[in-house]
Design a protein around this motif. Sequence first.
Motif, PDB file in Angstrom:
ATOM      1  N   THR A 134       0.831  -1.216   0.000  1.00  0.00           N
ATOM      2  CA  THR A 134       0.000   0.000   0.000  1.00  0.00           C
ATOM      3  C   THR A 134       0.864   1.264   0.000  1.00  0.00           C
ATOM      4  O   THR A 134       0.342   2.368   0.008  1.00  0.00           O
ATOM      5  CB  THR A 134      -0.911   0.033   1.239  1.00  0.00           C
ATOM      6  N   ARG A 135       2.140   1.072   0.030  1.00  0.00           N
ATOM      7  CA  ARG A 135       3.116   2.161   0.103  1.00  0.00           C
ATOM      8  C   ARG A 135       2.809   3.096   1.281  1.00  0.00           C
ATOM      9  O   ARG A 135       3.016   4.310   1.207  1.00  0.00           O
ATOM     10  CB  ARG A 135       3.136   2.966  -1.203  1.00  0.00           C
ATOM     11  N   GLY A 136       2.230   2.541   2.295  1.00  0.00           N
ATOM     12  CA  GLY A 136       1.946   3.334   3.496  1.00  0.00           C
ATOM     13  C   GLY A 136       0.815   4.332   3.317  1.00  0.00           C
ATOM     14  O   GLY A 136       0.631   5.219   4.154  1.00  0.00           O
ATOM     15  N   ASP A 137       0.067   4.183   2.241  1.00  0.00           N
ATOM     16  CA  ASP A 137      -1.046   5.119   1.982  1.00  0.00           C
ATOM     17  C   ASP A 137      -2.199   4.811   2.943  1.00  0.00           C
ATOM     18  O   ASP A 137      -2.781   3.722   2.900  1.00  0.00           O
ATOM     19  CB  ASP A 137      -1.515   4.959   0.530  1.00  0.00           C
ATOM     20  N   VAL A 138      -2.520   5.774   3.789  1.00  0.00           N
ATOM     21  CA  VAL A 138      -3.510   5.515   4.836  1.00  0.00           C
ATOM     22  C   VAL A 138      -4.913   5.274   4.259  1.00  0.00           C
ATOM     23  O   VAL A 138      -5.672   4.449   4.776  1.00  0.00           O
ATOM     24  CB  VAL A 138      -3.504   6.646   5.897  1.00  0.00           C
ATOM     25  N   THR A 139      -5.240   5.989   3.177  1.00  0.00           N
ATOM     26  CA  THR A 139      -6.573   5.807   2.579  1.00  0.00           C
ATOM     27  C   THR A 139      -6.726   4.398   2.022  1.00  0.00           C
ATOM     28  O   THR A 139      -7.701   3.682   2.312  1.00  0.00           O
ATOM     29  CB  THR A 139      -6.802   6.846   1.455  1.00  0.00           C
TER      30      THR A 139
END
Lengths: 420, 170
Positions: free
Chosen positions: A306-311
Amino acid sequence: MDVWLAALIFVATYVVIATERVHKTVAALGGGVLMIVFQILDQDEAFAAIDFNVIFLLLGMMVIANIMRKTGVFQWVAIRAVQLAGGQPWRILVVLCLITAIASAFLDNVTTVVLIGPITLYVAAAMRVSPVPYLIAEILASNIGGTATLIGDPPNILIGSAAGYDFGTFTLNMAPASILVFAGFLILARFMFGPELARQRDGLVIADLDPSGVITDFRMMRISAVVMLATIIGFVIAGPLGYEPATVALLGASAILLLARGDPAEILAEVEWTTLLFFVGLFIVVEGVIRVGIIEAFANELFSATRGDVTLTSLALLWVSGLASGIVDNIPYTATLIPVVQQLGARGVELDPLWWSLALGADLGGNSTIIGASANVIIVSLAARSGHEIRFGAFLRYGIATVVLSLAIASLYVWVRYLL
Amino acid sequence: MTGHLRISKRTRVGEVHGRLDIEPVVVGVDEDLISAARRPMAQPGTRLLAVVDAEGRLVGVLPVLRLVEEIVARVSPEELMAEVTDLESAGRFGREVGAHVCRDLMGPPVHLTRDSTVADAFRAMHEHQYSGLPVVDDQMQVVGYVDLLELALRYLDQLPASSAPEALPS
């Protein structure tokens, strides 16, 4: 070696729980003990992994609910509400769902069924119609209502304790979502159950029912109602005062045991010890896979994906949890995902949206199948005992429709409130 | 009753049931429960109804107590609702309020035959927790009824056999 051994014990435990070849409590305890026997954890580490805030919160609420349900207060509420609904089937369904949802927010599912089940069966019998649409609607409402508070559903207790959310914070964040989903569910229910209810005749007369006739002990009813109310208020103010929810639940349980003047052994014998020991076993099993680094590795993979994407992470967590909870028990699922979320937090991902997504997904997802949550299993069992079968496939179409709508509303809620 | 019979545990039911006072009460499987409830009023000693199909074959048994509970559930459901404290009692309540005909409430057709022994009768009633059982012939037609209490009392009455004649009070 430890990694493979821990993974093997973990997978074997979860497979046995899922297949129900052995009682889930025995499976969880067995898995936990194997983690100690094979020295993945020593005994001190294993026991330290048990979240006693969860165990004693559940214990306290079970004691209060067990005493309260014998007073007849729940049946009194149900009868009064149905009488207020008049004789119109759709209004009766809405009222029953509303009571179920509210009760589920504060009580365990067995108590909720004892509250709502008899009156539902009576109303259906009086109208000479099948109680099945009403019971299915109540299952769906129960799981939606349970999302609203910290004590409404076991995954919430696990998440609240792990994340350090108090009752008030939990309710302020989850109750609005629960209300929105419930409103959406009622609209959907109009389409799902409306045609069948339209064929049922109006004018059911239950005015003759005397609500006070179901009260078995007026003194205990008053005492247990006051203790329950005080406990809920206690949950709200405990956080700001620095107390844990378990302290409040134990205080309420102690007070009601003191005032009940009954034999504590008899009252405590009705506590669901199998559920409590199931949690104990799970805490140890999950600690085993944390200790050998499996959870950290899984969190790393998830973070990379998720590459650290919170959404992206939040919405994926919500939908995956929602779909998984219909198939696997949402308690072990949540117990496993909690350390994953904590690991993501340690890598800098904002935690709040992740916690709420996990809670909403795990709670609401339980609606998709008749084995998705304990409320489903209990109400299906009640229906069978009273001579009405709710088939897996018949429930599935209502369940899937409700879950998809619920997760869509929950996604919108999480996105608007936490991610925009 | 006429005649004297010494009852032992090996005595066949066929020899006993005709000498007991309580007669079988038979109801139809699709008979309305209210109608069925009126029948034991004429036979107050009967505590278990024999449920038969259109050909008169035994297809189930219905304890009078369950029938009474069902009737009470119609008149005063609050009383039964108040006793619901767990899943099992909730299910029983649901079954009672949802029942309309004998088929809805009856249990499996537990029965005795003429060749069953008194010991078999005691064992079957204990096992199934019934206080009486119908006696059927080879075609499952009800030919008699054995009441547990009546049989037990008759049995006990003759126990001091050394000092008493071997006759049963009739």
